[in-house]
Design a protein around this motif. Structure first.
Motif, PDB file in Angstrom:
ATOM      1  N   VAL A  24       0.474   0.829   0.792  1.00  0.00           N
ATOM      2  CA  VAL A  24       0.096   0.875  -0.716  1.00  0.00           C
ATOM      3  C   VAL A  24       0.735   2.073  -1.369  1.00  0.00           C
ATOM      4  CG1 VAL A  24      -1.742   1.232  -2.374  1.00  0.00           C
ATOM      5  CG2 VAL A  24      -2.127  -0.413  -0.271  1.00  0.00           C
ATOM      6  N   LEU A  25       0.681   3.304  -0.733  1.00  0.00           N
ATOM      7  CA  LEU A  25       1.046   4.438  -1.416  1.00  0.00           C
ATOM      8  C   LEU A  25       2.550   4.481  -1.767  1.00  0.00           C
ATOM      9  CD1 LEU A  25      -1.067   7.151   0.274  1.00  0.00           C
ATOM     10  CD2 LEU A  25      -0.827   6.628  -1.977  1.00  0.00           C
ATOM     11  N   GLU A  26       3.341   3.744  -0.525  1.00  0.00           N
ATOM     12  CA  GLU A  26       4.869   3.588  -0.744  1.00  0.00           C
ATOM     13  C   GLU A  26       5.017   2.561  -1.884  1.00  0.00           C
ATOM     14  OE1 GLU A  26       8.734   3.680   0.162  1.00  0.00           O
ATOM     15  OE2 GLU A  26       6.992   5.250   0.535  1.00  0.00           O
ATOM     16  N   CYS A  27       4.591   1.567  -1.847  1.00  0.00           N
ATOM     17  CA  CYS A  27       4.642   0.693  -3.237  1.00  0.00           C
ATOM     18  C   CYS A  27       4.370   1.392  -4.412  1.00  0.00           C
ATOM     19  CB  CYS A  27       3.946  -0.729  -3.028  1.00  0.00           C
ATOM     20  SG  CYS A  27       4.111  -1.656  -4.095  1.00  0.00           S
ATOM     21  N   ALA A  28       3.194   2.275  -4.644  1.00  0.00           N
ATOM     22  CA  ALA A  28       2.962   2.827  -5.675  1.00  0.00           C
ATOM     23  C   ALA A  28       4.223   4.046  -6.085  1.00  0.00           C
ATOM     24  CB  ALA A  28       1.655   3.540  -5.739  1.00  0.00           C
ATOM     25  N   MET A  50      -2.385  -6.085  -3.696  1.00  0.00           N
ATOM     26  CA  MET A  50      -3.191  -5.375  -2.748  1.00  0.00           C
ATOM     27  C   MET A  50      -4.303  -4.689  -3.467  1.00  0.00           C
ATOM     28  SD  MET A  50      -0.171  -3.537  -0.504  1.00  0.00           S
ATOM     29  CE  MET A  50       0.891  -3.120  -1.804  1.00  0.00           C
ATOM     30  N   ALA A  51      -4.585  -5.122  -4.791  1.00  0.00           N
ATOM     31  CA  ALA A  51      -5.755  -4.320  -5.666  1.00  0.00           C
ATOM     32  C   ALA A  51      -6.980  -4.556  -4.935  1.00  0.00           C
ATOM     33  CB  ALA A  51      -5.656  -4.885  -7.003  1.00  0.00           C
ATOM     34  N   ARG A  52      -7.232  -5.708  -4.442  1.00  0.00           N
ATOM     35  CA  ARG A  52      -8.467  -6.200  -3.691  1.00  0.00           C
ATOM     36  C   ARG A  52      -8.872  -5.173  -2.511  1.00  0.00           C
ATOM     37  NH1 ARG A  52     -11.105 -11.290  -3.876  1.00  0.00           N
ATOM     38  NH2 ARG A  52     -11.039 -11.227  -1.579  1.00  0.00           N
ATOM     39  N   TYR A  53      -7.730  -4.815  -1.819  1.00  0.00           N
ATOM     40  CA  TYR A  53      -8.007  -3.635  -0.774  1.00  0.00           C
ATOM     41  C   TYR A  53      -8.372  -2.381  -1.582  1.00  0.00           C
ATOM     42  CZ  TYR A  53      -6.750   0.332   2.232  1.00  0.00           C
ATOM     43  OH  TYR A  53      -6.746   1.439   2.879  1.00  0.00           O
ATOM     44  N   VAL A  54      -7.688  -1.996  -2.570  1.00  0.00           N
ATOM     45  CA  VAL A  54      -7.765  -0.628  -3.327  1.00  0.00           C
ATOM     46  C   VAL A  54      -9.286  -0.509  -3.817  1.00  0.00           C
ATOM     47  CG1 VAL A  54      -6.899   0.902  -5.021  1.00  0.00           C
ATOM     48  CG2 VAL A  54      -5.482  -0.600  -3.830  1.00  0.00           C
ATOM     49  N   LEU A  55      -9.831  -1.788  -3.919  1.00  0.00           N
ATOM     50  CA  LEU A  55     -11.164  -1.837  -4.515  1.00  0.00           C
ATOM     51  C   LEU A  55     -12.082  -0.805  -3.751  1.00  0.00           C
ATOM     52  CD1 LEU A  55     -11.965  -5.296  -6.053  1.00  0.00           C
ATOM     53  CD2 LEU A  55     -11.191  -3.036  -7.426  1.00  0.00           C
ATOM     54  N   GLY A  56     -11.959  -1.043  -2.324  1.00  0.00           N
ATOM     55  CA  GLY A  56     -12.652  -0.428  -1.503  1.00  0.00           C
ATOM     56  C   GLY A  56     -12.465   0.856  -1.147  1.00  0.00           C
ATOM     57  N   ARG A  57     -11.567   1.587  -2.056  1.00  0.00           N
ATOM     58  CA  ARG A  57     -11.027   2.928  -1.689  1.00  0.00           C
ATOM     59  C   ARG A  57     -11.093   3.710  -2.893  1.00  0.00           C
ATOM     60  NH1 ARG A  57     -10.799   4.994   2.079  1.00  0.00           N
ATOM     61  NH2 ARG A  57      -8.711   5.896   2.095  1.00  0.00           N
ATOM     62  N   ARG A  58     -12.577   3.660  -3.416  1.00  0.00           N
ATOM     63  CA  ARG A  58     -12.977   4.474  -4.737  1.00  0.00           C
ATOM     64  C   ARG A  58     -12.894   5.967  -4.522  1.00  0.00           C
ATOM     65  NH1 ARG A  58     -18.488   1.043  -6.111  1.00  0.00           N
ATOM     66  NH2 ARG A  58     -17.369  -0.894  -6.096  1.00  0.00           N
ATOM     67  N   GLY A  59     -12.338   6.612  -5.567  1.00  0.00           N
ATOM     68  CA  GLY A  59     -12.317   7.860  -5.436  1.00  0.00           C
ATOM     69  C   GLY A  59     -11.243   8.838  -4.378  1.00  0.00           C
ATOM     70  N   THR A  60     -10.304   7.790  -3.949  1.00  0.00           N
ATOM     71  CA  THR A  60      -9.282   8.229  -2.878  1.00  0.00           C
ATOM     72  C   THR A  60      -7.968   8.538  -3.728  1.00  0.00           C
ATOM     73  OG1 THR A  60      -8.516   6.189  -2.257  1.00  0.00           O
ATOM     74  CG2 THR A  60     -10.479   7.136  -1.123  1.00  0.00           C
ATOM     75  N   ALA A  61      -7.152   9.095  -3.047  1.00  0.00           N
ATOM     76  CA  ALA A  61      -5.755   9.529  -3.565  1.00  0.00           C
ATOM     77  C   ALA A  61      -5.098   8.136  -3.867  1.00  0.00           C
ATOM     78  CB  ALA A  61      -5.081  10.213  -2.515  1.00  0.00           C
ATOM     79  N   VAL A  62      -5.335   6.852  -2.964  1.00  0.00           N
ATOM     80  CA  VAL A  62      -4.721   5.663  -3.174  1.00  0.00           C
ATOM     81  C   VAL A  62      -5.156   5.022  -4.389  1.00  0.00           C
ATOM     82  CG1 VAL A  62      -4.625   3.191  -2.203  1.00  0.00           C
ATOM     83  CG2 VAL A  62      -4.547   5.119  -0.740  1.00  0.00           C
ATOM     84  N   ARG A  64      -6.047   6.430  -7.289  1.00  0.00           N
ATOM     85  CA  ARG A  64      -5.474   7.198  -8.157  1.00  0.00           C
ATOM     86  C   ARG A  64      -3.820   6.730  -8.520  1.00  0.00           C
ATOM     87  NH1 ARG A  64      -7.618   8.380 -12.862  1.00  0.00           N
ATOM     88  NH2 ARG A  64      -5.527   7.164 -13.684  1.00  0.00           N
ATOM     89  N   ALA A  65      -3.327   6.709  -7.446  1.00  0.00           N
ATOM     90  CA  ALA A  65      -1.735   6.518  -7.179  1.00  0.00           C
ATOM     91  C   ALA A  65      -1.406   5.247  -7.718  1.00  0.00           C
ATOM     92  CB  ALA A  65      -1.291   6.581  -5.887  1.00  0.00           C
ATOM     93  N   VAL A  66      -2.292   4.190  -7.274  1.00  0.00           N
ATOM     94  CA  VAL A  66      -2.113   2.578  -7.705  1.00  0.00           C
ATOM     95  C   VAL A  66      -2.184   2.706  -9.360  1.00  0.00           C
ATOM     96  CG1 VAL A  66      -2.852   0.574  -7.623  1.00  0.00           C
ATOM     97  CG2 VAL A  66      -2.620   1.651  -5.681  1.00  0.00           C
ATOM     98  N   VAL A  67      -3.580   3.120  -9.812  1.00  0.00           N
ATOM     99  CA  VAL A  67      -3.796   2.813 -11.346  1.00  0.00           C
ATOM    100  C   VAL A  67      -2.622   3.664 -12.061  1.00  0.00           C
ATOM    101  CG1 VAL A  67      -5.312   3.891 -13.070  1.00  0.00           C
ATOM    102  CG2 VAL A  67      -6.154   2.822 -10.953  1.00  0.00           C
ATOM    103  N   ASP A  68      -2.005   4.908 -11.766  1.00  0.00           N
ATOM    104  CA  ASP A  68      -1.087   5.665 -12.126  1.00  0.00           C
ATOM    105  C   ASP A  68       0.250   4.807 -12.384  1.00  0.00           C
ATOM    106  OD1 ASP A  68      -2.708   7.572 -13.090  1.00  0.00           O
ATOM    107  OD2 ASP A  68      -1.962   9.065 -11.510  1.00  0.00           O
ATOM    108  N   ALA A  69       0.583   4.232 -11.226  1.00  0.00           N
ATOM    109  CA  ALA A  69       1.897   3.476 -11.010  1.00  0.00           C
ATOM    110  C   ALA A  69       1.592   2.041 -11.996  1.00  0.00           C
ATOM    111  CB  ALA A  69       2.116   3.156  -9.797  1.00  0.00           C
ATOM    112  N   LEU A  70       0.518   1.504 -11.931  1.00  0.00           N
ATOM    113  CA  LEU A  70       0.341   0.175 -12.724  1.00  0.00           C
ATOM    114  C   LEU A  70       0.474   0.598 -14.225  1.00  0.00           C
ATOM    115  CD1 LEU A  70      -2.388  -1.425 -10.678  1.00  0.00           C
ATOM    116  CD2 LEU A  70       0.266  -2.344 -11.062  1.00  0.00           C
ATOM    117  N   GLY A  71       0.043   1.728 -14.798  1.00  0.00           N
ATOM    118  CA  GLY A  71      -0.094   2.185 -16.120  1.00  0.00           C
ATOM    119  C   GLY A  71       1.347   2.409 -16.500  1.00  0.00           C
ATOM    120  N   ALA A  72       2.084   3.023 -15.678  1.00  0.00           N
ATOM    121  CA  ALA A  72       3.326   3.340 -16.009  1.00  0.00           C
ATOM    122  C   ALA A  72       4.162   2.128 -16.164  1.00  0.00           C
ATOM    123  CB  ALA A  72       4.210   4.632 -15.122  1.00  0.00           C
ATOM    124  N   ALA A  73       4.129   1.169 -15.224  1.00  0.00           N
ATOM    125  CA  ALA A  73       4.778  -0.251 -15.258  1.00  0.00           C
ATOM    126  C   ALA A  73       4.473  -0.895 -16.346  1.00  0.00           C
ATOM    127  CB  ALA A  73       4.447  -0.831 -14.009  1.00  0.00           C
TER     128      ALA A  73
END
Length: 489
Positions: A24-28, A50-62, A64-73
């Motif tokens: 996930v981090l590499e894709c982001a 992969m967002a369904r997986y990320v739902l279970g990683r609350r408060g982690t670096a993953v 934050r990285a996914v949200v930032d990348a999606l916002g920029a995209a």
């Protein structure tokens, strides 16, 4: 790219973090580096898938990285797709048909399908931008803007149905309208968790009011609330006084807000209300400290309601209220409580006390006391709004009594009661039977229909018991059948 897509396919809800996080981090990282690059659409949908997986990683670096990348995209591809000429983009159809956050994400295009097989509007950067915003909002509510104010039709139906129930004007069976929301959906996002708790809190007051007579609903609501408490740690938060939602509105408005929390378009409605100064922020709505307090309050209220509505009530303390020092009934106090709508809790507890007193006295007890108590039991079964637990106990005593009464025939050819008689008048005449020297009973005395002889007629007593049994069995038919099935198992 094919090698990356194969790795993405293995990142599903519940995947092992040590294997999934690097993917996930590499894709982001790739998307954040070139949010409008040649592969931006595929990288965006890779993260969305992969967002369904990320739902279970609350408060982690993953997360934050996914949200930032999606916002920029989203920002970059909106600009890139400007002037695309498409009248609409498929992501808005998904918003209209949204179910829960986790399931809604499944409607996104699958990156395993080659891009040249996608519909033109589906592959459009602006469609990818819409999905990027949606996925970012599902992972971290309020982290992006620009999502259309689209409330799914199914959610609008929930708002209407709950509004009718919580205003006490249900359009259908309120059990089913509340049962839909009894348990949390699977794969809870932050906002779906918040929406579930807020709706459960709004519904708990009606569910515990006694209008819902199926215990299973209350038990399911309690179980659902307890199941989410581990996601709501008991700790302080950084919010100041007044920042949490006030919840001073009616239950139907709270339920509406809770439903809005469960879809991206509904959350846009709440964001705009907050921007206009009329509501809390999404960050405050999803605060776990705030939600825990709601969940605990709703759970505890439902537990108390289960005990009150379906449990065994203590009535020994009522001896000093309904018995005189000489052991005779305080008929004025007791009969006064058997009139409907004055104090429902006191009335049903008085009815239960009368039933237990009748059983306690036994066949050798004072005949007049037992007759009066039996008449009051029949009146309670016929006219009071009894909780199921109390009605079930009274029903058992009435059924036992039915097997012991002599019955037979009598000379009262015109019957034993006036169908137009008010409950208050009937109870007053029962009191008069017990205390003939008291003040005259209210209402006209039309003769045999109200005489002491008719009230104590064995045939009349059989009719009273039979009618009381029939009234309770009809009123609680489903509950009694369900209990018989449980006992049979």
């Amino acid at each position: 790219m094919n090698e990356l897509i194969e790795k993405w396919d293995g990142v599903t809800a519940g995947a092992a973090p040590e294997e999934a996080d690097p993917v996930v981090l590499e894709c982001a990282r790739l998307l954040a580096a070139e949010p409008d690059g040649e592969q931006a659409v595929l990288l965006t949908f890779g993260l969305v898938n992969m967002a369904r997986y990320v739902l279970g990683r609350r408060g982690t670096a993953v997360e934050r990285a996914v949200v930032d990348a999606l916002g920029a995209a989203a920002e970059a591809m909106d600009e890139q797709g400007r002037g695309c000429g498409h009248r609409a983009h498929p992501y808005t159809d998904s918003l209209e048909e949204w179910d829960t956050d986790a399931d809604g994400l499944l409607d996104a295009p699958d990156v395993e399908t080659p891009l040249d097989e996608w519909d033109e509007a589906e592959a459009c950067p602006r469609n990818a931008a819409g999905w990027a915003r949606t996925a970012a909002d599902v992972i971290l509510p309020g982290s992006t803007d620009g999502i259309p104010e689209i409330v799914p039709e199914s959610h609008q139906r929930y708002i209407r149905s709950l509004g009718s129930v919580l205003n006490d004007y249900p359009n259908g069976d309120p059990f089913w309208d509340l049962d839909i929301h009894a348990g949390p959906p699977g794969d809870l996002s932050r906002a779906a968790l918040a929406g579930y708790v807020v709706v459960a809190h709004a519904n708990c007051w009606y569910a515990g009011s006694g209008r819902i007579r199926q215990r299973s609903l209350l038990d399911d609501m309690i179980e659902g609330l307890e199941s989410v408490l581990p996601l709501l740690p008991d700790e302080a938060c950084a919010h100041e006084d007044g920042e949490h939602p006030a919840l001073r509105s009616g239950s139907e408005e709270q339920a509406s807000e809770g439903i809005h929390l469960q879809s991206p378009g509904g959350r846009t409605v709440l964001r705009e209300e907050h921007a206009d100064g009329y509501g809390a922020s999404l960050e405050a709505w999803t605060c776990t400290t705030f939600l825990r307090a709601l969940a605990v309050e709703a759970r505890d209220h439902l537990r108390e309601a289960v005990d009150r509505l379906f449990g065994t009530r203590e009535t020994a303390h009522l001896d000093q209220v309904y018995l005189r020092p000489d052991g005779r009934l305080d008929i004025d106090s007791l009969s006064e409580r058997h009139v409907p709508f004055k104090n429902e809790t006191a009335s049903e507890e008085a009815a239960l006390w009368a039933a237990r007193r009748y059983e306690q006295l036994g066949p050798d007890g004072p005949a007049l006391d037992r007759t009066v108590l039996l008449l009051l039991m029949g009146t309670a079964a016929d006219s009071l709004e009894l909780s199921y637990g109390i009605a079930r106990e009274i029903l058992g005593i009435l059924r036992t009594t039915a097997a012991t009464l002599p019955g037979g025939a009598c000379d009262h050819a015109d019957g034993h009661a006036d169908g137009r008689e008010r409950t208050s008048d009937r109870v007053a005449r029962i009191a008069r039977l017990y205390a003939p020297d008291a003040d005259p009973a209210p209402g006209p005395d039309s003769g045999q229909g109200f005489s002491s002889e008719v009230l104590t007629c064995p045939v009349h007593l059989v009719e009273v018991v039979t009618k009381g049994i029939a009234e309770i069995e009809e009123q609680f038919e489903e509950e009694l059948e369900a209990e018989e099935e449980r006992l049979a198992r």
